[in-house]
Design an enzyme around this catalytic site. Sequence first.
Site, mmCIF file in Angstrom:
data_model
loop_
_atom_site.group_PDB
_atom_site.id
_atom_site.type_symbol
_atom_site.label_atom_id
_atom_site.label_comp_id
_atom_site.label_asym_id
_atom_site.label_seq_id
_atom_site.Cartn_x
_atom_site.Cartn_y
_atom_site.Cartn_z
ATOM 1 N N LEU A 174 73.596 124.029 19.074
ATOM 2 C CA LEU A 174 74.640 123.014 19.159
ATOM 3 C C LEU A 174 74.564 122.263 20.470
ATOM 4 C CD1 LEU A 174 77.152 121.628 18.160
ATOM 5 C CD2 LEU A 174 78.481 123.505 19.074
ATOM 6 N N LYS A 178 84.151 124.312 15.900
ATOM 7 C CA LYS A 178 83.844 124.450 14.475
ATOM 8 C C LYS A 178 85.028 125.052 13.721
ATOM 9 C CE LYS A 178 78.783 125.138 14.631
ATOM 10 N NZ LYS A 178 78.502 124.759 16.021
ATOM 11 N N PHE A 210 82.556 124.299 23.294
ATOM 12 C CA PHE A 210 81.323 124.404 22.536
ATOM 13 C C PHE A 210 81.674 124.672 21.068
ATOM 14 C CE2 PHE A 210 79.812 125.114 26.891
ATOM 15 C CZ PHE A 210 78.788 124.187 26.936
ATOM 16 N N SER A 211 81.073 125.683 20.430
ATOM 17 C CA SER A 211 81.217 125.840 18.975
ATOM 18 C C SER A 211 82.565 126.374 18.510
ATOM 19 C CB SER A 211 80.116 126.755 18.431
ATOM 20 O OG SER A 211 78.872 126.111 18.467
ATOM 21 N N VAL A 212 83.457 126.739 19.421
ATOM 22 C CA VAL A 212 84.807 127.091 18.988
ATOM 23 C C VAL A 212 85.430 125.925 18.216
ATOM 24 C CG1 VAL A 212 87.145 127.623 19.804
ATOM 25 C CG2 VAL A 212 85.180 128.812 20.790
#
Length: 390
Positions: free
Chosen positions: A14, A127, A123-125
């Site tokens: 990501l 999502k 970051f990907s949190v």
Amino acid sequence: MRKIILAMAASAALAATGAQAQVALKPGVPSILQWSPEQQREWYPAIETVYQVRTVPRGARVHPLPAAGRTIAPTFEYAGKTWTVDDYMAAYNVSGVLVLKDGKVLLEKYGLGRKPEDRWTSFSVAKSVTSTLVGAAIQDGRIKGLEDVVTNYVPELKGSAYEGVTVRQLLMMSSGVKWNEDYTDPNSDVARAGAAILEPGVNPIVSYMRRLPRANEPGAKFTYNTGETDLVGVLVSKAVGKSLSEYASEKLWKPYGMERDAIWMVDLAGHERGGCCMSMTLRDYGRVGQFMLDGGKAGDVQVLPPWWAEQATTPQITNGAPAPGYGYFWWMRPNGSYDASGIFGQSITTFRDDRLVIVINAAWPQATGRELAMARTAFVNAIREAAKGA
């Protein structure tokens, strides 16, 4: 364990995408994967000075997070020594730890010079927030249901390998579309998707994704696919007729009572990245976790379908790791928790039966790693033990 780390490493892709698909405000900004410790400490709490963002406005009311009747100070054994909370935070560059039980604060600590009002990038949190907005759109009737096909909402995908793929299959990362998530390969899909405007008037991620071939039958196999998390963000925006920031404000930030505006990084077309990079305060991360633990309700208002929160955070597909599996952009862990997880040490960990939410923000020296993951698991398990009976 090796498979767990490989799955975590895949999520680092990501950031590789983010280095190209975002709009940098500073000349010569290095890839976010290569930021020095000094740049991490300066820019993680101020990502809006580095990349173009949109604001997720808060409302007039703040959801209270009162102090619990007691605090906890867990210690744990790891790598041959006894660790305190301060030891762990110092060793692993942690900027914040928050522990909520039944919505009350058992532990709240800050590091790296961070203050309670400071945001930190997810970051990907992000999502897991995007997944939650899918639930809100279903509750609003803007998305008919999980078995509806994605081409009903993103018609530019008609005739592509996404023909016949359902919303649920996207959320399970099982579209069957061929995808290369190797972030060490400059020619991989994750390195190229969204990095350029391919067709004027079409979102760059949609343009790229609709050119991909099919590798498996939809729903048959989990394949970690960062591009599809951005695609889900596009789907939500099209379904509700609003930007992700507007919708997140309307369905979560305002009604649930977040304490500060969030910000959300955008792609080359000015669309929020469904898979990356919201920024919020430590307590607002906790409120995201508590909102899901409370079944997707804001006060007396059922924001998500009554079944959504539990279904999204329980295994829906096997993801190749020795863990219970994967939900709808949420990870299930062997210790019984479910996680929203991002590289460089971001996590919202929830133990449903314990009514426990644990938030950690950090600036790890690398995106992922076996030792980093093991130390955090030991820390989280120690917090859970200390919270019992609180």
